[in-house]
Design a protein around this motif. Structure first.
Motif, mmCIF file in Angstrom:
data_model
loop_
_atom_site.group_PDB
_atom_site.id
_atom_site.type_symbol
_atom_site.label_atom_id
_atom_site.label_comp_id
_atom_site.label_asym_id
_atom_site.label_seq_id
_atom_site.Cartn_x
_atom_site.Cartn_y
_atom_site.Cartn_z
ATOM 1 N N ILE A 2 36.554 40.412 32.250
ATOM 2 C CA ILE A 2 36.362 39.018 32.690
ATOM 3 C C ILE A 2 35.939 39.072 34.156
ATOM 4 C CG2 ILE A 2 37.486 36.782 33.035
ATOM 5 C CD1 ILE A 2 39.385 37.504 30.739
ATOM 6 N N GLU A 3 34.801 38.407 34.488
ATOM 7 C CA GLU A 3 34.249 38.612 35.827
ATOM 8 C C GLU A 3 33.480 37.401 36.353
ATOM 9 O OE1 GLU A 3 31.115 41.560 36.093
ATOM 10 O OE2 GLU A 3 30.999 41.746 33.921
ATOM 11 N N PRO A 4 34.204 36.441 36.940
ATOM 12 C CA PRO A 4 33.498 35.311 37.540
ATOM 13 C C PRO A 4 32.559 35.748 38.664
ATOM 14 C CG PRO A 4 35.889 35.105 37.832
ATOM 15 C CD PRO A 4 35.657 36.312 37.010
ATOM 16 N N MET A 5 31.337 35.225 38.636
ATOM 17 C CA MET A 5 30.342 35.404 39.698
ATOM 18 C C MET A 5 30.018 34.006 40.199
ATOM 19 S SD MET A 5 28.240 38.221 37.530
ATOM 20 C CE MET A 5 29.119 37.805 36.027
ATOM 21 N N VAL A 6 30.395 33.733 41.431
ATOM 22 C CA VAL A 6 30.415 32.360 41.928
ATOM 23 C C VAL A 6 29.675 32.293 43.267
ATOM 24 C CG1 VAL A 6 31.922 30.447 42.629
ATOM 25 C CG2 VAL A 6 32.607 31.955 40.750
#
Length: 256
Positions: free
Chosen positions: A200-204
């Motif tokens: 799981i890897e949010p890129m924001v």
């Protein structure tokens, strides 16, 4: 095909994830003004190989490095090289380890020196969104519950969630099915089951969600050139609470 892992397989992934967490700690201890991204990459590879692993990224689709190192407006997939860290930078370090036939994958974004308060807040809220997503990775929930938790949190802060890049299943392959988007509808998508292992890897982004790909075919940059943040854990879907296999413990010790 989605591959659900046995407890024996999860144990092997846990060992891989520990080496990865320790490698991140080694890199974290080196991050300062004046060091090159190539030096960070070399240390990570040395540590991973010394502990019996292989860097998952090196050789992946022709990628030549052990780390993806992405400063400032680079979202992900940046090449290590001669770039020298300077005060005011933020730098995402993404790494993977192959050990005992199984991969682990995690990322952390660091401030260097004196960083603008609004950029520090971007890092803090992106990291928070990772854990909100992980909270939803329990059996019986849907993929959209993870996606919605991340998107809902960061968009409330006025940030842009990257659409073109997503998290993923992980195991014997670095990238397995299913995809794990950082945006979506609650209650939609794949029903989560015990034994599913996910990165799981949010890129924001501080500004718009829009990104562009550089001519090198790898580097992804924000369209408006504002900073981006990226945090990632490898997790296992469990009955009541997701298990996080990777760890930021060694990073946090190094940064003290």
């Amino acid at each position: 095909m989605i591959v659900y892992k046995t407890e024996e397989e999860i144990e092997l992934m846990r060992a891989s994830a520990k080496v990865l967490a320790q490698a991140h700690g080694e890199v974290a201890g080196m991050i300062r003004e004046g060091i090159t991204t190539r030096e960070l990459d070399q240390r990570a590879e040395e540590f991973i190989r010394d502990h019996g692993g292989q860097p998952s990224f090196k050789g992946y689709n022709g990628f030549e490095y052990s780390l993806c190192i992405s400063p400032n407006s680079v979202v992900v997939h940046g090449f290590p090289g001669d770039y020298t860290l300077k005060s005011g930078d933020v730098i995402s370090v993404d790494a993977g380890v192959l050990l005992n036939g199984y991969h682990s994958d995690s990322a952390y974004t660091y401030p260097v020196g004196e960083v603008a308060p609004e950029v520090l807040k971007l890092l803090e809220e992106t990291k928070k969104s990772l854990y909100l997503g992980i909270e939803q990775a329990v059996a019986g929930n849907r993929m959209g519950d993870i996606s919605f938790a991340i998107q809902n949190h960061v968009e409330k802060q006025g940030y842009g969630v990257v659409r073109e890049l997503v998290g993923h299943g992980i195991g014997k392959k670095l990238h397995e099915r299913p995809e794990v988007p950082n945006y979506g509808k609650r209650g939609a998508g794949l029903k989560l089951q015990t034994g599913l292992t996910l990165a799981i890897e949010p890129m924001v982004n501080l500004g718009t969600k829009s990104v562009v790909q550089e001519k090198d075919g790898w580097t992804i940059r924000t369209k408006d050139l504002k900073p981006s943040a990226h945090f990632e854990h490898t997790v296992v879907v469990r009955k009541d609470k997701a298990e996080i296999l990777t760890s930021f413990e060694y990073i946090e010790k190094a940064l003290q």
